[in-house]
Design an enzyme around this catalytic site. Structure first.
Site, PDB file in Angstrom:
ATOM      1  N   HIS A   5       1.187   0.920 -13.071  1.00 15.80           N
ATOM      2  CA  HIS A   5       1.935  -0.270 -13.453  1.00 15.80           C
ATOM      3  C   HIS A   5       3.428   0.064 -13.473  1.00 15.80           C
ATOM      4  CE1 HIS A   5       2.739  -4.116 -15.294  1.00 15.80           C
ATOM      5  NE2 HIS A   5       3.522  -3.491 -16.162  1.00 15.80           N
TER       6      HIS A   5
ATOM      7  N   GLY B 240       0.777  -1.240   0.000  1.00 15.85           N
ATOM      8  CA  GLY B 240       0.000   0.000   0.000  1.00 15.85           C
ATOM      9  C   GLY B 240       0.804   1.283   0.000  1.00 15.85           C
ATOM     10  N   SER B 241       2.012   1.255  -0.569  1.00 19.83           N
ATOM     11  CA  SER B 241       2.783   2.510  -0.564  1.00 19.83           C
ATOM     12  C   SER B 241       2.203   3.515  -1.561  1.00 19.83           C
ATOM     13  CB  SER B 241       4.270   2.255  -0.832  1.00 19.83           C
ATOM     14  OG  SER B 241       4.494   1.900  -2.172  1.00 19.83           O
TER      15      SER B 241
ATOM     16  N   LEU C 204      -9.437  -7.989 -13.446  1.00 12.21           N
ATOM     17  CA  LEU C 204     -10.876  -7.706 -13.390  1.00 12.21           C
ATOM     18  C   LEU C 204     -11.562  -8.185 -14.664  1.00 12.21           C
ATOM     19  CD1 LEU C 204     -10.328  -4.179 -11.872  1.00 12.21           C
ATOM     20  CD2 LEU C 204     -11.378  -6.128 -10.689  1.00 12.21           C
TER      21      LEU C 204
END
Ligand code: GAR
Length: 229
Positions: A113, A15-16, A97
């Site tokens: 990305h 979660g950076s 997804l």
């Protein structure tokens, strides 16, 4: 001020990038408000960080749904709608997804990305960049389309690949740029400055701010004899 765009950040781990977005959105002038951090893993370290910032969190364990991706996404969308979310930012969210989900969130779903797309979509981007011998590597923020790591590019940052780089040193150099790039690109989307023309995203009123090329400064020349310093 006009209403800030209620945004969910989807994470799977550290979660950076989420932290960089939370920091940007802590400024009331930032056009997105983080309404929810959602993880597909209960053990994602980023969840604790989000909670410590007082941000609502949710966990929808993808594991529980097995191969039923549509059911997994329905459960996620119940959370998204429940929190009045308008934009979704993928930040190290490691699930692909479905086309249905991507279509329902078309041009409201953004991803970061760790490569200069269209080079190196998929996993292990830093190792693959080293193996390919590229001299420039970096990161991309793009709108999501059904193909893996495909979609109109909002912003990219480039870094040099140095001769003695390892996967870890290169990843760290790229990650520092991810943390600059993602808040900038999400702000453009949230402020309604992004217009999509086919495969290309145009950013209204964009100046050189959109072109974040970040080569490290060249090393200082070797001192010549008699040079001081
Ligand atoms: C980031 O480097 C992000 O670009 C990458 O995962 C890392 C997550 O780190 N995402 C992908 O590879 C998606 N294809 P973070 O959890 O510290 O933000």
């Amino acid at each position: 001020m006009t209403q800030r765009a209620r945004t969910a950040i989807l994470i799977s781990g550290r979660g950076s990038n989420m932290a960089a977005l939370l920091a940007a959105a802590a400024d009331p002038a930032y056009p997105a408000e983080i309404a929810l951090v959602l993880s597909n893993r209960e053990d994602a370290a980023g969840l604790e960080l989000a909670r410590s910032h007082g941000i609502p969190t949710a966990v929808v364990e993808s594991r529980v749904f097995g191969r039923d991706r549509a059911a997994f996404e329905r459960a996620m969308e119940a959370e998204l709608h429940g929190h009045g979310v308008r934009l979704v930012a993928l930040a190290g969210f490691m699930r692909v997804l479905t086309e249905g989900f991507v279509a329902r969130w078309q041009d409201r779903l953004v991803n970061i990305h760790p490569s200069l797309l269209p080079a190196f979509p998929g996993l292990d981007t830093h190792a693959r960049a080293l193996a390919a011998g590229v001299r420039l590597h970096g990161c991309t923020v793009h709108l999501v389309r059904p193909g893996v790591d495909d979609g109109p590019i909002l912003a990219q940052a480039a870094v040099p690949v140095l001769p003695d780089d390892t996967e870890a040193t290169l990843a760290a150099r790229v990650l520092a740029q991810e943390h600059r790039l993602y808040p900038a690109a999400l702000a453009w989307l949230a402020a309604g400055r992004v217009r999509v023309e086919g495969a290309v995203a145009r950013i209204a009123a964009q100046t050189a701010e959109g072109v974040l090329a970040n080569p490290l400064p060249l090393p200082a020349p070797l001192p010549t004899s008699g040079a001081r310093g």
